[in-house]
Structures are given as structure tokens and as C-alpha cells.
Design a protein around this motif. Structure first.
Motif, PDB file in Angstrom:
ATOM      1  N   ASN A 148       0.820  -1.212   0.000  1.00 16.19           N
ATOM      2  CA  ASN A 148       0.000   0.000   0.000  1.00 16.19           C
ATOM      3  C   ASN A 148       0.853   1.263   0.000  1.00 16.19           C
ATOM      4  OD1 ASN A 148      -2.241  -1.525   0.026  1.00 16.19           O
ATOM      5  ND2 ASN A 148      -3.047  -0.824   1.991  1.00 16.19           N
ATOM      6  N   VAL A 149       2.071   1.136   0.561  1.00 13.12           N
ATOM      7  CA  VAL A 149       2.961   2.299   0.609  1.00 13.12           C
ATOM      8  C   VAL A 149       3.277   2.764  -0.819  1.00 13.12           C
ATOM      9  CG1 VAL A 149       5.224   3.109   1.372  1.00 13.12           C
ATOM     10  CG2 VAL A 149       3.933   1.555   2.796  1.00 13.12           C
ATOM     11  N   TYR A 152      -0.643   3.488  -2.744  1.00 10.90           N
ATOM     12  CA  TYR A 152      -1.287   4.751  -2.349  1.00 10.90           C
ATOM     13  C   TYR A 152      -0.258   5.651  -1.715  1.00 10.90           C
ATOM     14  CZ  TYR A 152      -5.063   1.347  -2.557  1.00 10.90           C
ATOM     15  OH  TYR A 152      -5.910   0.342  -2.950  1.00 10.90           O
ATOM     16  N   PRO A 153       0.778   6.029  -2.457  1.00  2.00           N
ATOM     17  CA  PRO A 153       1.873   6.771  -1.816  1.00  2.00           C
ATOM     18  C   PRO A 153       1.414   8.142  -1.328  1.00  2.00           C
ATOM     19  CG  PRO A 153       2.105   6.812  -4.196  1.00  2.00           C
ATOM     20  CD  PRO A 153       0.968   5.899  -3.896  1.00  2.00           C
ATOM     21  N   HIS A 154       1.897   8.487  -0.149  1.00  2.38           N
ATOM     22  CA  HIS A 154       1.599   9.802   0.399  1.00  2.38           C
ATOM     23  C   HIS A 154       2.935  10.503   0.588  1.00  2.38           C
ATOM     24  CE1 HIS A 154      -0.143  12.417   3.811  1.00  2.38           C
ATOM     25  NE2 HIS A 154      -0.309  12.973   2.649  1.00  2.38           N
ATOM     26  N   PHE A 155       3.188  11.497  -0.269  1.00  4.58           N
ATOM     27  CA  PHE A 155       4.552  11.988  -0.406  1.00  4.58           C
ATOM     28  C   PHE A 155       5.067  12.778   0.781  1.00  4.58           C
ATOM     29  CE2 PHE A 155       3.111  11.153  -4.707  1.00  4.58           C
ATOM     30  CZ  PHE A 155       4.115  10.308  -5.115  1.00  4.58           C
ATOM     31  N   THR A 156       4.202  13.174   1.703  1.00  3.53           N
ATOM     32  CA  THR A 156       4.718  13.923   2.844  1.00  3.53           C
ATOM     33  C   THR A 156       5.145  12.999   3.992  1.00  3.53           C
ATOM     34  OG1 THR A 156       2.534  14.144   3.800  1.00  3.53           O
ATOM     35  CG2 THR A 156       3.244  15.896   2.330  1.00  3.53           C
ATOM     36  N   SER A 157       5.016  11.692   3.792  1.00  3.79           N
ATOM     37  CA  SER A 157       5.350  10.784   4.890  1.00  3.79           C
ATOM     38  C   SER A 157       6.813  10.365   4.860  1.00  3.79           C
ATOM     39  CB  SER A 157       4.481   9.538   4.812  1.00  3.79           C
ATOM     40  OG  SER A 157       4.927   8.605   5.756  1.00  3.79           O
ATOM     41  N   PRO A 158       7.562  10.611   5.957  1.00  2.00           N
ATOM     42  CA  PRO A 158       8.958  10.173   6.001  1.00  2.00           C
ATOM     43  C   PRO A 158       9.114   8.661   5.801  1.00  2.00           C
ATOM     44  CG  PRO A 158       8.533  11.728   7.755  1.00  2.00           C
ATOM     45  CD  PRO A 158       7.207  11.421   7.131  1.00  2.00           C
ATOM     46  N   ILE A 159       8.070   7.889   6.076  1.00  2.14           N
ATOM     47  CA  ILE A 159       8.186   6.444   5.863  1.00  2.14           C
ATOM     48  C   ILE A 159       8.314   6.155   4.369  1.00  2.14           C
ATOM     49  CG2 ILE A 159       6.890   4.271   5.957  1.00  2.14           C
ATOM     50  CD1 ILE A 159       6.167   4.835   8.741  1.00  2.14           C
ATOM     51  N   TRP A 161       9.655   8.196   2.228  1.00  4.80           N
ATOM     52  CA  TRP A 161      11.029   8.601   1.870  1.00  4.80           C
ATOM     53  C   TRP A 161      11.998   7.479   2.242  1.00  4.80           C
ATOM     54  CZ3 TRP A 161      10.937  13.904   4.896  1.00  4.80           C
ATOM     55  CH2 TRP A 161       9.858  14.657   4.437  1.00  4.80           C
TER      56      TRP A 161
END
Lengths: 451, 268
Positions: A148-149, A152-159, A161
Motif C-alpha cells: 500500500n505504501v 497509495y503513496p503519500h509523499f509527505t510521509s517520512p516512511i 522517503w
């Protein structure tokens, strides 16, 4: 062999020593290096491998138990949401950086004493990264949804990165490790063709990619390794800074500091170099490589470790003086828990292991013996594991709003998986020593020829 | 490298850097879900005011919230580990020293931050802010990394450490409007979002706009002391807007800049 390698100015790197065994010829070097690959492993080897494999399998079954029952089988609770899985994550990613640091940065700067260390250092990188990355997967409540990472990537999440950084790092360091191996694989292919099983020769032949050691091939190899060294250096900084971001970018007391990035990077390199020293000392002892891994080599890497020890103290000092002087209530609660409270034993043991014990041993010349180096490096690694624990857990236990204290004690499942990850790492390293040359034969040869 | 090739490469690099410049700030400006949804801000901004002067600490709200939202029952062992999930909890607070000690009990639901730290850190957008300011949770997308739980300074998000255990009878008593959660995912107070849906449907059927009295969360409905006010912060005439302007009004951990939409009225 390498065009112009004799022009290196050794005075720049302070290299005065040279090989203690000046008579050892090229053929002698090769036969010593290839010996562990040919001879039948003794009982000790099989016993060690079996024990490590058993611990690893036990840990895997503990993980299966956790997947079935959920994270309630751990000691985690409210508010300590992250525990020793995250400690292992930071620890393993940390020791992986030494490999890159020693082999790439010291390769760029043409530091001569690095030569016998590079292979083992790179191997540590490649073998510890999978255990670091999988520690996070073990920590997930729904590990089967890992993708899911990316879906559905969420670009503000350090995970996210972290996922990008660590996977880039894994691919690049595997490639780097493999490229530097090619000349030695070719050596195995040529020298071992009559002594080992034909299947192994076949694999060596395939992996050597038709390496014949022509001038053009050497030129290309040096060019690629040089370029990759620079890239890997940048990756080391970014990977471990990103690891620190997972903590530092939240507003949690004790995590939310700007210095946490470089603090993590220095800590990573510190524990990593210590791991490389332990591994090299073990290799030297078991394979009797005293001629190539001289006391002088260890003295030099010991001084390097001393520098890292001082840097580590500097960042620790910065971290705590900032909190202490600022006197913010929530931050002081974590500070007090570490210095005088519930986590004091942990914090001060950590501090002794990371600084108070290593400093005199590394700084005072008569104490900086190879024997002392061996146990001090183990102490440093224990200290650095505790350091990550003392960063992650006390901050969890002292949130802004206190809902009543909660204590965190890792459960048997967490300890089993931790033990398994260490055993798995050691097992990979152990098997590696029997399959490929543990010292970079061609780099050591270059050194010999230049003298 | 040929000069022609190099020029092309530089051009491409410049285009890539330009793209990053446009794209990265957008990603950071988002509230945690797809940009276009967030930009269309809803008409309403739902908020809550809790008057601590009226609150008796009776915990009716806690019970009502648990029943409404199918929250786990929890065993004594789970309670001892602090693993029982209650979206609305009572925070005990002791103020003062010596003979001036004062104990207060503060009902704390999710603070529904206007700038939530939890949605920013979620790697899968499983937690996000909807158009009307309610911070939501997608259970089926959550990977259970507990990053949002750690990022929440109020400790108002909860993790399912194991599979919740239900007695057989519970099958008849579940609220059919609320999904029952399972192990390994994070959950939290959603301002009884299901009640908002129902109110919206009802208003649509009757062919009118939704009104504040249509949408009452379970905790407010249950509060015997009427300490909880709920409504639209965008409407300056509403009770919550009026109370939020009171000189007694404060928000928890305001200094962190999370801008909670749950506002407290100080004890007189």
C-alpha cells in the motif's frame, strides 16, 4: 596492474608501514586467500552454522506467531507504540553504513589501510540491510499490506522517503559489492576450476562476466567504482538522515530536534566501523591472515574509531544541553526519565559503553591493542543498540499528555525475533567466508605491487 | 560525451528540476489526501466545545461513544496493558501544589486538528482530513505502522493490538452504521461521522440544507450536564462559534500549532 597506481602519494594518508611479510608473493597471497574456499570446513563451522540457523528459524516461527495473533504478543502498549523492532531497524541500517563508508569514502580518498577491510565492510552492508528493512515489516500491524505504501503513496510521509532511500541503497550497495567482487570471482574461476565442485565453477564463471583483466576492463572497473563511491556517500547521509526523520519530524518530546539527523549518521558509522573491526578480527584469527591484516591496520582503524567516538559524544552533548537549557516541561520529562529516572540505568550503561569505556582504550596508545580493540568494539555495539533504545522508548513513555505511566518490557516474541535477526546476519556472513574471498584480493595485490 | 548529448541531458535535468519545484510544494500543501478534494473546502467546519465548568466527570459520554462506535469491550489484561480502545477518554489532571491541589477530569475525543500531525506522516493516506474538517481513517488501507499514533501529541489515536473479542450476543447489538475494526489497524474518534451521513441523507430527502440540529454526536446526546456543544465553526451565529470566542476558551497544546477544533471552556 592499475595504470599509475604506483603514483599514489602515501604520505598524504600517513601510510608508512607496509606489509610485515614483504616476501609474500602474489601467488602466495592468492593461495592464502583462496584456502578457506577449498578446504573442508571443520566441525566448529558446521556447529556454528547449525546453531545460528536454529536461532533464526526459531525467530521466524515467533514472527509467524505474531502475525497470527497480532502485536498483542509484544510488550508494546499505550503510549509506547514503538519498541525494539524499531531499535533493530535503526541498528541494522546503522551498521550497514560502515561498509559503504569504509569502502567508498576511503576508496575515494585513496586511504591505503582500507584495502583489506573493504570486502568485509561491503559484505556487512549487504547482509545487514535486509534485516534492517525487514525489522520495519515485522513491526507492522498488517504486514501483508506493505505494498500500500507504493500503491497509495503519500509523499509527505517520512516512511515513504525511507522506503525510497533504503531500497535505492540496497540495490546500489549490492551492485557495488558485486562489481568489486568480479576480479576475485574471475580469480576463483581460474584457480579453483579443478578443486571445487563443477557446479560452483559454473556459477563462478557466470558471475565473472567474462572478466579477463585487460587494461580496458580495469579502467572501466575503477571508473565505475569511483563514480559509485561518490553516489553511495551521498546515499549514506540521506538514508540515515531519513531514518532519523521518522522520529525527528514528529513533535514528540525527545525526538523533535534538528541535530537528530547528523547524530544518527555519526552513530551509524560509529557502530558500523566497530562491527567491521569485530568481523575482521574474527576472520584474521580463524583464517590466520596476520600477514595481510596487520596490527598496524587495526591501530589505524582504531584511531578512526576514536574520532567517531568523539563525534558521537559531541552530538550527544548538543542534544542534551539544548533540552536541559531550554527547560520545556514535556522535553524535561524525557530528559529526567533518562538521566535520573526510570531509564537512568539504561542511559548510563549506554553512555559508559559508547563513550566512557571506549575513549581511554582507543585514545591511550598502550591500551589500543588488538585484543582490547576486540572487546571494546563489542561493547560499543551493545552501547549503540542501547542508544537507539534510549532514544525510542523513553520518548514514547513520556508523551505530552500523561494518561498514566506505562512501562514497556519487550516480550519473548520480540527478543526471539531480535536474536534471530542477529543470528541470520552472522549466518550469512559465515557462509560468505566459505564461498568468496573475504579480503579484496585485487586491492591488496595493487598495494603489494606498488611497493 | 558529445556536446549535443550533453545539452539534451542538461535540458532534461532542468525540466525534471522544474517539475520537482512545481510538484513538491503541492505535495506538502495537501492536507493528507488527494489535492483536488482538499482544495474544494466544504461549507461546514464541524467543531466541539466542552465546558469543563459543567462537566461532572460522569463518563456518560465515554459509554455512549463506545456503544455508538462498536468499540472493543476489553479484558482486564488488556486494560492493565493500556490497550483498551476508547475514542473518548477522561484525562485526569492535577494542578497546583501543597494545599491548593485541584483535580480535574477532562473528556478528550480526537481533537480534530485543523493542521493534523497524524495525516502528514501517514505513508498510505489511510488517515486524512475530509472537506468538512473531520480527520478520517480508512481501515482497509492502514498498514498498522503506528506512525500517526506516535505523531499525535494528544495520544488520541488507537491501535488494535489483537483481534477484538466479542461475545456472541454482540452480533445483535452492533451499530450497523459503523464498521467493526480488526487487528492491526489504527482507529480514532470521527465525530460520529455516520450521524453526519444520516443527517445529510435526511436533509436531502426533505429537499433542504443540512442544519446543525440534524447532526448530534453520541457524546453530546448523552451528556446529562449539557457540557458539550457541537456545530459549525464556519457559522458565526452557531453556539460553538459563540462559545469558542468566550474568554474561558482554550485549546490543548495550542503552542504546537495543530489548531484543534475541540475547544475547552476553563473551569470558572
Amino acid at each position: 596492474m592499475r595504470p599509475g597506481s604506483g603514483d599514489v602519494d602515501y604520505t598524504l594518508t600517513g601510510w608508512k608501514g607496509g606489509w610485515t611479510d614483504a616476501k609474500s608473493s602474489e601467488a602466495n597471497l592468492e593461495s592464502i586467500m583462496l584456502k578457506p574456499l577449498i578446504e573442508k570446513p571443520g566441525k566448529g563451522f558446521w556447529l556454528a552454522a547449525a546453531v545460528l540457523a536454529c536461532i533464526f528459524l526459531w525467530g521466524l516461527s515467533a514472527w509467524a506467531w505474531q502475525v497470527k495473533n497480532g502485536l498483542k504478543v509484544t510488550g508494546l502498549n499505550v503510549p509506547v507504540f514503538w519498541g525494539i523492532y524499531l531499535v533493530n531497524f535503526v541498528f541494522f541500517i546503522g551498521i550497514s553504513h560502515a561498509g559503504t563508508l569504509i569502502s567508498s569514502i576511503l576508496r575515494i580518498t585513496e586511504t591505503e589501510w582500507r584495502r583489506p577491510f573493504t570486502r568485509a565492510a561491503e559484505a556487512i552492508t549487504v547482509f545487514s540491510l535486509p534485516f534492517g528493512a525487514s525489522s520495519v515489516i515485522v513491526d507492522l500491524g498488517r504486514p501483508e499490506r506493505l505494498l500500500n505504501v507504493l500503491l497509495y503513496p503519500h509523499f509527505t510521509s517520512p516512511i515513504l522517503w525511507d522506503v525510497v532511500c533504503i531500497s535505492t541503497y540496497l540495490v546500489t550497495s549490492c551492485l557495488y559489492f558485486y562489481l568489486a567482487l568480479i576480479p576475485d570471482i574471475a580469480l576463483c574461476r581460474d584457480r579453483l576450476s579443478t578443486v571445487v565442485h563443477p557446479a560452483r565453477v559454473f556459477i563462478y564463471r557466470k558471475l565473472a562476466l567474462g572478466w579477463t583483466g585487460t587494461k580496458a576492463q580495469w579502467k572501466m572497473l575503477h571508473k565505475i567504482l569511483g563514480g559509485m563511491s561518490v553516489f553511495l556517500f551521498c546515499l549514506v547521509i540521506s538514508v540515515h538522515t531519513n531514518v532519523s526523520f521518522v522520529f525527528g519530524l514528529t513533535t514528540k518530546p525527545g525526538w523533535h530536534t534538528a541535530v537528530i539527523g547528523p547524530y544518527f549518521v555519526v552513530g551509524a558509522i560509529y557502530s558500523g566501523v566497530a562491527t567491521v573491526i569485530v568481523a575482521m578480527l574474527a576472520i584474521r584469527r580463524f583464517f590466520r591472515l596476520h600477514a595481510y591484516l596487520t596490527d598496524d591496520h587495526f591501530d589505524r582503524i582504531g584511531k578512526f574509531l576514536l574520532a567517531l567516538c568523539c563525534f558521537w559524544f559531541y552530538f550527544t552533548f548538543l542534544e542534551f544541553i539544548t533540552t536541559f537549557y531550554g527547560r520545556e516541561t514535556a522535553h524535561m520529562a524525557v530528559f529526567n526519565a533518562k538521566f535520573f529516572g526510570e531509564y537512568a540505568w539504561l542511559f548510563w550503561t549506554m553512555f559508559a559503553c559508547c563513550f566512557l569505556i571506549p575513549l581511554p582504550v582507543l585514545a591511550i596508545k598502550p591500551l589500543r591493542t588488538v585484543r582490547n580493540l576486540a572487546w571494546v568494539c563489542i561493547v560499543i555495539n551493545i552501547g549503540m543498540w542501547l542508544e537507539r533504545y534510549s532514544i525510542i522508548v523513553p520518548s514514547g513513555a513520556r508523551p505530552y499528555l500523561s494518561w498514566g505511566m506505562s512501562h514497556y518490557t519487550p516480550s519473548w516474541v520480540e527478543w526471539s525475533i531480535t536474536a534471530a535477526w542477529f543470528a541470520g546476519f552472522a549466518l550469512l556472513f559465515l557462509l560468505f567466508t566459505r564461498l568468496l574471498p573475504i579480503l579484496t584480493v585485487w586491492e591488496v595485490k595493487e598495494q603489494e605491487l606498488s611497493h | 560525451m558529445e556536446p549535443e548529448n550533453r545539452r539534451n541531458l542538461l535540458k532534461r535535468l532542468a525540466a525534471f528540476a522544474g517539475g520537482l519545484l512545481v510538484f513538491v510544494p503541492r505535495a506538502f500543501a495537501s492536507d493528507g489526501s488527494e489535492g483536488e478534494i482538499v482544495q474544494a473546502r466544504g461549507k461546514h467546519r464541524w467543531g466541539m466545545v466542552i465546558d469543563l465548568d459543567r462537566c461532572t466527570g460522569c463518563q456518560s459520554c465515554v459509554v455512549a461513544c463506545s456503544v455508538e462506535n462498536n468499540q472493543m469491550l476489553g479484558s482486564p489484561e488488556e486494560a492493565a496493558m493500556g490497550r483498551v480502545i476508547r475514542w473518548l477518554k477522561i484525562l485526569p489532571r492535577t494542578e497546583g501544589e501543597g494545599s491548593h491541589v485541584r483535580q480535574s477530569l477532562i473528556p478528550m475525543p480526537c481533537q480534530q486538528c485543523e493542521d493534523p500531525p497524524c495525516t502528514r506522516v501517514c505513508p498510505t493516506s489511510a488517515t486524512f482530513m475530509n472537506t468538512e474538517g473531520i480527520v478520517g481513517q480508512v481501515y482497509d488501507r492502514c498498514i498498522g505502522c503506528r506512525y500517526c499514533v506516535n505523531a499525535c501529541p494528544y495520544t488520541c489515536k488507537f491501535f488494535n493490538w489483537g483481534e477484538p473479542q466479542w461475545p456472541a450476543e454482540a452480533n445483535q447489538s452492533f451499530n450497523p452504521d459503523v464498521s467493526v475494526r480488526y487487528k492491526g489497524v489504527v482507529e480514532k474518534c470521527l465525530f460520529c461521522h455516520q450521524r453526519l451521513q444520516r443527517a445529510r441523507d435526511k436533509a436531502r430527502e426533505e429537499g433542504r440544507e443540512i442544519q446543525e440540529r440534524d447532526y448530534v454526536p453520541a457524546c453530546k446526546a448523552a451528556c446529562p450536564a449539557q457540557a458539550i456543544a457541537f456545530g459549525d465553526l464556519n457559522n458565526p451565529e452557531s453556539e460553538v462559534s459563540r462559545l469558542a470566542d468566550s474568554h474561558r476558551a482554550y485549546r490543548f497544546l495550542e503552542e504546537l500549532g495543530t489548531k484543534p477544533k475541540v475547544i475547552y471552556l476553563r473551569e470558572g
